[in-house]
Design an enzyme around this catalytic site. Structure first.
Site, short mmCIF file in Angstrom:
data_model
loop_
_atom_site.label_atom_id
_atom_site.label_comp_id
_atom_site.label_asym_id
_atom_site.label_seq_id
_atom_site.Cartn_x
_atom_site.Cartn_y
_atom_site.Cartn_z
N GLU A 86 -1.37 -2.39 -5.48
CA GLU A 86 -1.79 -1.98 -4.14
C GLU A 86 -3.28 -2.21 -3.93
O GLU A 86 -4.10 -1.75 -4.72
CB GLU A 86 -1.46 -0.50 -3.92
CG GLU A 86 -1.79 -0.01 -2.51
CD GLU A 86 -1.35 1.41 -2.25
OE1 GLU A 86 -1.90 2.04 -1.35
OE2 GLU A 86 -0.44 1.89 -2.95
N LYS A 270 0.58 11.59 -3.38
CA LYS A 270 0.81 10.17 -3.65
C LYS A 270 -0.52 9.46 -3.86
O LYS A 270 -0.66 8.59 -4.72
CB LYS A 270 1.59 9.53 -2.49
CG LYS A 270 2.07 8.10 -2.77
CD LYS A 270 1.09 7.04 -2.32
CE LYS A 270 1.64 5.65 -2.56
NZ LYS A 270 0.66 4.58 -2.21
N ASP A 286 4.41 6.32 -20.00
CA ASP A 286 5.59 6.45 -19.16
C ASP A 286 5.20 7.05 -17.81
O ASP A 286 5.10 8.26 -17.66
CB ASP A 286 6.63 7.35 -19.87
CG ASP A 286 7.96 7.42 -19.13
OD1 ASP A 286 8.03 6.99 -17.97
OD2 ASP A 286 8.92 7.93 -19.72
N HIS A 384 -8.90 -0.40 3.96
CA HIS A 384 -7.69 -0.91 3.33
C HIS A 384 -7.26 -2.24 3.93
O HIS A 384 -6.71 -3.09 3.24
CB HIS A 384 -6.58 0.12 3.49
CG HIS A 384 -5.26 -0.29 2.92
ND1 HIS A 384 -4.98 -0.26 1.58
CD2 HIS A 384 -4.13 -0.74 3.52
CE1 HIS A 384 -3.75 -0.66 1.37
NE2 HIS A 384 -3.20 -0.96 2.54
#
Length: 441
Positions: A86, A270, A286, A384
């Protein structure tokens, strides 16, 4: 020691960046050259090694590996490898770390590396009497658990406690859940804890008269927490368009919504995990386990809420804190098998799983700060979109030398979409080579 504060790093060529990173920590010329070969050359993950790691291998799937700069954690400059697809994640973490650097950097700590193994006991006639028997045999069961892994016990880890819960209102009636608390030291611990639970099952069945069902580690690692704190002087938050006081107030106000509203908290967390997962993936740990533990921890109160907290101190400085489960390891698993993951751990300079956990939680807090600052000022999209526009241009087939033109046009128009990218690219190619269109008819 090299400083992680580097100006204009993104302007360097890929080769220059790789060679600089390879020199991090002051290795010999030979080690630095080997690092470059792992990062950019033939000594990274190959098909032979991949075929030994997982089943049915047919190829390799790559992720961009970058480094976040500017981090100071507990007084130490840290270079942070991050594997993520991202745009703006690495840039955001680096920028936020620079702001935090103005306040002395991140302060972190962590609890012991204790994981919980669950043993489900069903078909028990008298669950409360069975619970009493198991607790009475606590020392015997802990000794049995430690016999399963004498190596980790010899290093100072091993079984720490035994808890027994009675769950009466389940869809299949009352049951017992035995929690074995096991200190995994520098391992993530899943294989060790699962093995120990399997070994205890027959004795637990014998004591309770019941039947053991599940025997497995819990990913709600609430005994293995990592914490980070940062302070940003309010003047460091000044921008051309916003006073630091306004930015700090906006960050606290944005966090306040996440603290009470699960719809906002999901997006807020998030953003934290953007940073956390990128380091977890880079170090071969993991990330699914970390995600599961984080979100379960965020909902422990019965309502899903923010993992972080933001407030102002008496001087008006912005204070951020983050606490979350962090079950990561630096021994075993992909961390040792994957060459790039091993190099990522080496570059971080961590000597224990707890140190790695503390770096990761600091990156999560930095990522959270970057997102909240953007939301409190120009909005999340402005920074962004230029990075996103580059991906859009590449996706529609723009060559490297064509990308900049396509990106600039989309940004200027305010329309960063595949259809506009295709149209702009076609226009650009007609302008560069006017006869190509006619010849193609």
């Amino acid at each position: 020691m090299i400083s992680s504060r580097v100006s204009g790093f993104y302007r360097w060529s890929l080769g220059e960046r790789a060679r600089w990173v390879a020199r991090w920590g002051g290795p010999s010329d030979g080690v630095a050259a080997e690092r470059v070969n792992i990062l950019c050359g033939p000594n990274g993950l190959d098909l032979t090694r991949a075929d030994q790691m997982v089943e049915n291998v047919i190829g390799l799937h790559g992720l961009p590996l970058g480094v976040a700069l500017n981090f100071v954690i507990n007084g130490r400059d840290v270079l942070v490898p991050m594997a993520v697809e991202e745009p703006s994640v690495i840039a955001g973490a680096s920028f936020a770390a620079r702001l935090v650097r103005e306040g002395g950097g991140f302060q972190t700590d962590s609890s012991d590396s204790e994981m919980i193994g669950q043993i489900q006991v069903i078909d028990v006639v008298d669950v409360w009497s069975a619970r009493f028997k198991l607790l009475s045999a606590r020392e015997e069961l802990l000794q049995c658990a430690n016999e399963c892994d004498p190596v980790i016990v010899g290093l100072g880890g091993g079984a720490r406690d035994l808890e027994v819960r009675v769950l009466e209102g389940t869809p299949i009636g009352a049951m017992l859940v035995v929690h074995l608390v096991f200190d995994c030291l520098d391992a993530m611990g899943a294989n060790t804890v699962n093995t120990v639970c399997e070994a205890l099952a027959p004795r637990i069945e014998e004591m309770t008269g019941g039947r053991v069902g599940l025997r497995i580690l819990s990913n709600l690692a609430d005994r293995r927490l990592a914490r980070a704190r940062c302070m940003i002087p309010v003047e460091a938050l000044d921008t051309d368009d916003f006073a630091g006081e306004q930015v700090a107030r906006g960050i606290v106000e944005a966090w306040a919504l996440a603290s009470v509203d699960p719809y906002r908290a999901a997006t807020h967390n998030k953003g934290i995990m953007n940073g956390v997962d990128a380091v977890v993936v880079a170090t071969g740990n993991d990330w699914r386990a970390i995600e599961a533990g984080a979100h379960a921890y965020a909902a422990q109160s019965g309502r899903y809420c923010s993992l972080s907290a933001w407030e102002r101190d008496n001087q008006g400085n912005l204070i951020g804190t983050l606490e979350m489960p962090m079950a990561v390891g630096i021994v075993g698993g992909a961390t040792r098998v994957h060459p790039v993951a091993g190099l990522a751990v080496e570059l971080l300079g961590v000597q224990s799983a707890r140190e790695l956990a503390e770096v990761i939680v600091a990156v999560g807090l930095a990522q959270n700060l970057a997102a909240l600052r953007a939301l409190a000022t120009e909005g999340i999209q402005r920074g962004h979109m230029r990075l996103h526009a580059r991906q859009v241009a590449l996706a529609v087939g723009a060559a490297e030398h064509e990308v900049a033109s396509v990106v600039e046009r989309m940004i200027a128009e305010g329309h960063v979409r595949p259809d506009r990218a295709e149209a702009i690219l076609a226009e650009h190619r007609r302008e560069v080579n006017p006869g190509s269109h006619q010849r193609g008819q």
